[in-house]
Design a protein around this motif. Sequence first.
Motif, mmCIF file in Angstrom:
data_model
loop_
_atom_site.group_PDB
_atom_site.id
_atom_site.type_symbol
_atom_site.label_atom_id
_atom_site.label_comp_id
_atom_site.label_asym_id
_atom_site.label_seq_id
_atom_site.Cartn_x
_atom_site.Cartn_y
_atom_site.Cartn_z
ATOM 1 N N VAL A 61 9.424 6.583 -5.118
ATOM 2 C CA VAL A 61 10.298 7.673 -4.336
ATOM 3 C C VAL A 61 11.661 7.093 -3.289
ATOM 4 O O VAL A 61 12.616 7.376 -3.552
ATOM 5 N N LEU A 62 11.307 6.086 -2.505
ATOM 6 C CA LEU A 62 12.412 4.840 -1.910
ATOM 7 C C LEU A 62 13.622 4.013 -2.800
ATOM 8 O O LEU A 62 14.227 3.623 -2.467
ATOM 9 N N GLN A 63 12.986 4.030 -3.573
ATOM 10 C CA GLN A 63 13.599 2.720 -4.830
ATOM 11 C C GLN A 63 13.848 1.271 -3.779
ATOM 12 O O GLN A 63 15.102 0.874 -4.039
ATOM 13 N N LEU B 115 7.574 10.061 3.821
ATOM 14 C CA LEU B 115 8.156 9.605 2.652
ATOM 15 C C LEU B 115 10.054 10.520 2.753
ATOM 16 O O LEU B 115 10.396 9.213 2.531
ATOM 17 N N GLN B 116 9.225 11.756 3.073
ATOM 18 C CA GLN B 116 10.181 12.552 3.081
ATOM 19 C C GLN B 116 11.506 12.427 3.476
ATOM 20 O O GLN B 116 12.534 12.368 3.487
ATOM 21 N N VAL C 212 7.648 2.107 7.158
ATOM 22 C CA VAL C 212 7.154 4.209 6.573
ATOM 23 C C VAL C 212 5.495 4.052 6.766
ATOM 24 O O VAL C 212 4.776 2.634 6.555
ATOM 25 N N ARG C 213 5.395 5.622 6.754
ATOM 26 C CA ARG C 213 3.897 5.656 5.801
ATOM 27 C C ARG C 213 3.919 5.988 5.016
ATOM 28 O O ARG C 213 4.807 7.123 4.945
ATOM 29 N N PRO D 148 -2.485 8.507 1.185
ATOM 30 C CA PRO D 148 -2.981 8.621 -0.502
ATOM 31 C C PRO D 148 -1.454 8.210 -1.294
ATOM 32 O O PRO D 148 -2.609 7.683 -2.552
ATOM 33 N N TYR D 149 -0.574 7.943 -1.016
ATOM 34 C CA TYR D 149 0.335 7.485 -2.158
ATOM 35 C C TYR D 149 0.568 6.233 -1.955
ATOM 36 O O TYR D 149 0.347 5.037 -0.841
#
Length: 274
Positions: A203-205, A168-169, A161-162, A194-195
């Motif tokens: 967010v992704l758990q 992320l969404q 992922v980026r 930025p995350y």
Amino acid sequence: MAVIALAGCSGAPGVTTSALALLLAWPLEPDRRMILAECDPDGGAVLHGLLLGQLGDRYGLRNLSVAARKGEFGEGFWRQLIDLSGEDGREESPRNRLLLPGISDPAQAASLGPVWKALAVTFRGIDADYGHDVLVDVGRGGAFGPSAVLVEQADAVVVVVRNTLRCLQAAQARVRALEERVGGVGLIVIDEGPYPAGEVQRVLQVPVVATLPYAPKEAKVLSDGAEQPRHFTRTGLMKAARTGGALLAQRAAVRRARLAPRVVAGGEVATHAR
């Protein structure tokens, strides 16, 4: 040694480029090999990317359906591999970093039904008999459908992922579905946004296993066959890939130790306990 599946999501997060960086930087012990198999049913990218179409379609996954029908899958698999370990100009190649190119047309995936299961068995055999590592690039769609057996039988499953809001969404549903299906999913983060890692994990758990820098110039060498800069293996991307490879191998070893032994009987690949 390990079989590690790399999956993606919508938004072109860079699965194949990441897989190539890992292949070329993977920390190998003497007499060991790393094999990257492009198993994306939507089509591979290396033959006409890194290799600039110079080999045509003579090698690759599509030829294994013919080998399977002839009962020559094992021998056929090794004949389809391309040596990428001599890319630095050495006259003698150790042949320890090998590529199985993917299909060139998604329509070819229809003929690969029996190939996915045979590949899963082959990867486990390579791991058990030779101690080689295998990276399986399943792309965006290969973690589900007929090719999902490759993910189910991997020692570790990692989603690339980026760390941007858009990616992320897009990744949330895919990561959740994979976690429910196979468990123990991890992440490779391309550090474009930025995350930080902690926020991505929240967010992704699922945990971030490794981070690769967002390095478009170096990435183009792998994705498009751009001219390789001097000391390419010492760039930030390749150094991070070397570290990431070690971390992925550790994660695969820990996960394997927790799983029940796999059993292959009657030509069927048994799924492991989570």
